[in-house]
Design a protein around this motif. Structure first.
Motif, PDB file in Angstrom:
ATOM      1  N   SER A   1       3.354   1.718  10.823  1.00 53.64           N
ATOM      2  CA  SER A   1       3.571   3.289  10.835  1.00 53.64           C
ATOM      3  C   SER A   1       5.055   3.505  10.688  1.00 53.64           C
ATOM      4  CB  SER A   1       3.026   3.557  12.198  1.00 53.64           C
ATOM      5  OG  SER A   1       3.189   5.140  11.999  1.00 53.64           O
ATOM      6  N   TRP A   2       5.337   3.719   9.226  1.00 56.85           N
ATOM      7  CA  TRP A   2       6.916   3.806   8.943  1.00 56.85           C
ATOM      8  C   TRP A   2       7.061   5.003   8.627  1.00 56.85           C
ATOM      9  CZ3 TRP A   2       8.926   4.969   4.162  1.00 56.85           C
ATOM     10  CH2 TRP A   2       8.315   5.353   3.127  1.00 56.85           C
ATOM     11  N   ARG A   3       6.341   6.145   8.202  1.00 56.80           N
ATOM     12  CA  ARG A   3       6.686   7.371   7.742  1.00 56.80           C
ATOM     13  C   ARG A   3       6.499   8.370   9.346  1.00 56.80           C
ATOM     14  NH1 ARG A   3       2.727   8.879   3.088  1.00 56.80           N
ATOM     15  NH2 ARG A   3       1.494   7.941   4.628  1.00 56.80           N
TER      16      ARG A   3
ATOM     17  N   GLY B   1      -0.963  -3.465   6.205  1.00 53.69           N
ATOM     18  CA  GLY B   1      -0.443  -2.577   5.056  1.00 53.69           C
ATOM     19  C   GLY B   1       0.203  -1.149   5.792  1.00 53.69           C
ATOM     20  N   TRP B   2       0.974  -0.652   4.959  1.00 57.13           N
ATOM     21  CA  TRP B   2       1.890   0.646   5.275  1.00 57.13           C
ATOM     22  C   TRP B   2       1.046   1.641   5.569  1.00 57.13           C
ATOM     23  CZ3 TRP B   2       6.265  -1.043   7.211  1.00 57.13           C
ATOM     24  CH2 TRP B   2       7.047  -2.239   6.409  1.00 57.13           C
ATOM     25  N   ASP B   3       1.357   2.824   6.350  1.00 55.45           N
ATOM     26  CA  ASP B   3       0.455   3.685   6.754  1.00 55.45           C
ATOM     27  C   ASP B   3      -0.144   4.595   5.586  1.00 55.45           C
ATOM     28  OD1 ASP B   3       2.368   6.197   6.145  1.00 55.45           O
ATOM     29  OD2 ASP B   3       3.420   5.199   7.791  1.00 55.45           O
TER      30      ASP B   3
ATOM     31  N   LEU C   1      14.696  -4.476   7.277  1.00 56.34           N
ATOM     32  CA  LEU C   1      15.970  -4.768   6.534  1.00 56.34           C
ATOM     33  C   LEU C   1      15.764  -4.722   5.116  1.00 56.34           C
ATOM     34  CD1 LEU C   1      18.980  -5.144   7.565  1.00 56.34           C
ATOM     35  CD2 LEU C   1      18.497  -7.576   7.284  1.00 56.34           C
ATOM     36  N   TRP C   2      15.449  -3.642   4.636  1.00 59.51           N
ATOM     37  CA  TRP C   2      15.507  -3.413   3.037  1.00 59.51           C
ATOM     38  C   TRP C   2      16.968  -3.523   2.610  1.00 59.51           C
ATOM     39  CZ3 TRP C   2      10.642  -3.768   2.506  1.00 59.51           C
ATOM     40  CH2 TRP C   2       9.720  -3.159   3.315  1.00 59.51           C
ATOM     41  N   THR C   3      17.078  -4.027   1.211  1.00 58.49           N
ATOM     42  CA  THR C   3      18.292  -4.764   0.911  1.00 58.49           C
ATOM     43  C   THR C   3      18.838  -3.919  -0.269  1.00 58.49           C
ATOM     44  OG1 THR C   3      17.238  -6.632  -0.231  1.00 58.49           O
ATOM     45  CG2 THR C   3      18.199  -6.981   2.101  1.00 58.49           C
TER      46      THR C   3
ATOM     47  N   THR D   1      13.472   2.217  13.574  1.00 54.95           N
ATOM     48  CA  THR D   1      13.700   0.899  13.251  1.00 54.95           C
ATOM     49  C   THR D   1      14.059   0.235  11.607  1.00 54.95           C
ATOM     50  OG1 THR D   1      11.017   0.736  12.530  1.00 54.95           O
ATOM     51  CG2 THR D   1      11.721   0.353  14.807  1.00 54.95           C
ATOM     52  N   TYR D   2      14.339   1.339  10.799  1.00 56.91           N
ATOM     53  CA  TYR D   2      15.091   0.700   9.481  1.00 56.91           C
ATOM     54  C   TYR D   2      16.284   0.526   9.707  1.00 56.91           C
ATOM     55  CZ  TYR D   2      10.874   1.674   6.711  1.00 56.91           C
ATOM     56  OH  TYR D   2       9.738   1.734   6.005  1.00 56.91           O
ATOM     57  N   LEU D   3      16.691  -0.855   9.742  1.00 56.07           N
ATOM     58  CA  LEU D   3      17.939  -1.342   9.689  1.00 56.07           C
ATOM     59  C   LEU D   3      18.701  -1.327   8.548  1.00 56.07           C
ATOM     60  CD1 LEU D   3      17.217  -4.383  12.132  1.00 56.07           C
ATOM     61  CD2 LEU D   3      17.483  -2.024  12.754  1.00 56.07           C
TER      62      LEU D   3
ATOM     63  N   GLY E   1       0.714  -1.163   0.179  1.00 52.20           N
ATOM     64  CA  GLY E   1      -0.087  -0.127  -0.020  1.00 52.20           C
ATOM     65  C   GLY E   1       0.799   1.372  -0.120  1.00 52.20           C
ATOM     66  N   ASP E   2       2.219   1.027   0.184  1.00 53.00           N
ATOM     67  CA  ASP E   2       3.111   2.407   0.396  1.00 53.00           C
ATOM     68  C   ASP E   2       3.425   2.873  -1.233  1.00 53.00           C
ATOM     69  OD1 ASP E   2       4.395   0.067   0.300  1.00 53.00           O
ATOM     70  OD2 ASP E   2       6.201   1.104   0.560  1.00 53.00           O
ATOM     71  N   GLU E   3       4.011   4.159  -1.181  1.00 54.44           N
ATOM     72  CA  GLU E   3       4.777   4.702  -2.282  1.00 54.44           C
ATOM     73  C   GLU E   3       3.963   4.311  -3.663  1.00 54.44           C
ATOM     74  OE1 GLU E   3       9.102   5.450  -0.543  1.00 54.44           O
ATOM     75  OE2 GLU E   3       8.675   3.328  -1.099  1.00 54.44           O
ATOM     76  N   ALA E   4       2.816   4.513  -3.624  1.00 51.88           N
ATOM     77  CA  ALA E   4       1.961   4.502  -4.751  1.00 51.88           C
ATOM     78  C   ALA E   4       1.435   6.085  -5.428  1.00 51.88           C
ATOM     79  CB  ALA E   4       0.764   3.649  -4.737  1.00 51.88           C
TER      80      ALA E   4
HETATM   81  C1  ACM Z   1       8.570   1.623   2.962  1.00 48.67           C
HETATM   82  O1  ACM Z   1       9.725   1.754   3.567  1.00 48.67           O
HETATM   83  N1  ACM Z   1       8.293   2.223   1.914  1.00 48.67           N
HETATM   84  C2  ACM Z   1       7.562   1.018   3.853  1.00 48.67           C
END
Ligand code: ACM
Length: 362
Positions: A138-140, A121-123, A213-215, A163-165, A71-74
């Motif tokens: 809730s990421w943003r 889903g993302w916020d 942990l986005w890579t 929390t963004y590793l 649901g994010d970044e659309a």
């Molecule tokens: C995200 O980092 N786009 C959820």
């Protein structure tokens, strides 16, 4: 464990295979770099059929109560320009493209609910109205989580700030993996997932937290391990122990045996370094400065240099606050690292202390 199937954004791979699910004619190409893409799934009937087919397969693979639907970044640019999307807005009596995304997510929620599953889903799924039974990540920041909890929705607090590793954990000049923003171990540990501004009742909607942990910047499993540990241990402790039982000093005292256990497992963790004292360069009034350094692991020693070079295990040992004299019109740089032994050394940390100068004007 629960799966995330991203929609309607971050879907270029699906559009590459099935360009008919886009609002504009293809062809599309799978992205090889990270980023937000304006090409998102088009809210056509065949798109919903496709998603339902995918989710049916996903449900067969994952018994989890929750399915993450992204649901994010659309970005809404393509929907704004698409007759198909505009026709759906009209048909469903929606106000705008945000409500169209909300309609999209609600439809998918209805499908999953009918199969006994729940969506998370993302916020961004708050925009245009939250689906009735949705849980929010809730990421943003934390405001999305607060809004969702106040509306009696469950939330998982996952703010980038704590929390963004994938964020860099030390001084980028000395870190092998570097991603703009910074998230030191101490900042992860300091995080309390239940925001103060919620009432006790609303706070019950905070299910917990998670480390992301986005890579994009990690090439290998060893890179992932380096970014995950020991920050993931801090995430586990803040998620699973009550606030009153947490202590940064205690966490540090318990850390070494855990890291040595990771050694036995062959995990490429980051040995924690000088977590405070060298956060930033400083301009100092006067000709002296006192620099106090700290590292979380009491068994480790801090060693430092004042000539700009990276400390080795034989550099000067730190035994207490450094009282440094700054040369006139000059500066002094402290570079410090923590060492347990030759095999356990942190990356360096450095800061420059510069004397304030008065500048003459003509
Ligand atoms: C995200 O980092 N786009 C959820």
């Amino acid at each position: 464990m629960l799966p995330e199937i991203e929609m309607p954004g971050h879907s270029v791979a699906a559009l590459t295979a099935y360009p008919e699910l886009a609002c504009k004619p293809g062809p599309y190409e799978v992205r090889t770099t990270w980023g937000v893409d304006e090409n998102i799934l088009c809210p056509k009937e065949e798109t919903f059929t496709f998603i339902e087919n995918v989710l049916t397969e996903v449900m067969a693979l994952f018994p989890s109560q929750y399915i993450h639907i992204g649901g994010d970044e659309a970005p809404k640019t393509v929907w704004q320009a698409s007759q198909i999307a505009q026709d759906v807005i009209k048909r469903e009596n929606l106000k705008d493209e945000h409500e169209l995304q909300s309609y999209f997510i609600r439809r998918v929620e209805k499908f999953l609910n009918a199969h006994g599953r729940r969506i998370i889903g993302w916020d961004e799924i708050l925009e245009g109205g939250l689906a009735p039974n949705a849980t929010v990540m809730s990421w943003r920041g934390i405001n999305g989580g607060i809004a969702a909890a106040r509306a009696n929705h469950d939330v998982v607090m996952t703010p980038t700030s704590n929390t963004y590793l994938d964020y860099n954990q030390g001084d980028p000049r000395f870190e092998s993996i570097y991603m703009g923003a910074r998230l030191p171990l101490m900042t992860v540990y300091a995080y309390e997932p239940i925001p103060d501004s919620l009432t006790a009742e609303q706070g019950k909607h905070v299910l917990g937290t998670q480390g992301q942990l986005w890579t994009e910047y990690m090439q290998t499993t060893r890179d992932m391990e380096y970014m995950a540990f020991p920050r993931e241990m801090a995430i586990a402790e803040i998620a699973w122990s009550p606030k009153a039982a947490r202590s940064w000093d205690s966490f540090g005292r318990r850390l070494l045996p855990r890291l040595l256990a990771l050694d036995r497992l062959g995990v490429n963790y980051r040995f924690p370094g000088v977590e405070s004292g060298l956060e930033k360069n400083q301009v100092v009034a006067g000709d002296t400065v006192t620099v106090t350094l700290a590292t979380p692991i009491p068994e480790a020693e801090i060693r430092y240099t004042l000539d700009g070079s990276e400390p080795t295990i034989t550099s000067t040992k730190y035994t207490g606050p450094l009282h440094l004299t700054i040369p006139a019109d000059g500066s002094v740089s402290v570079v410090a690292r923590a060492f347990l032994d030759e095999h356990h050394a942190s990356p360096s940390r450095a800061a420059t202390f510069r004397r304030a100068t008065t500048t003459s004007t003509r």
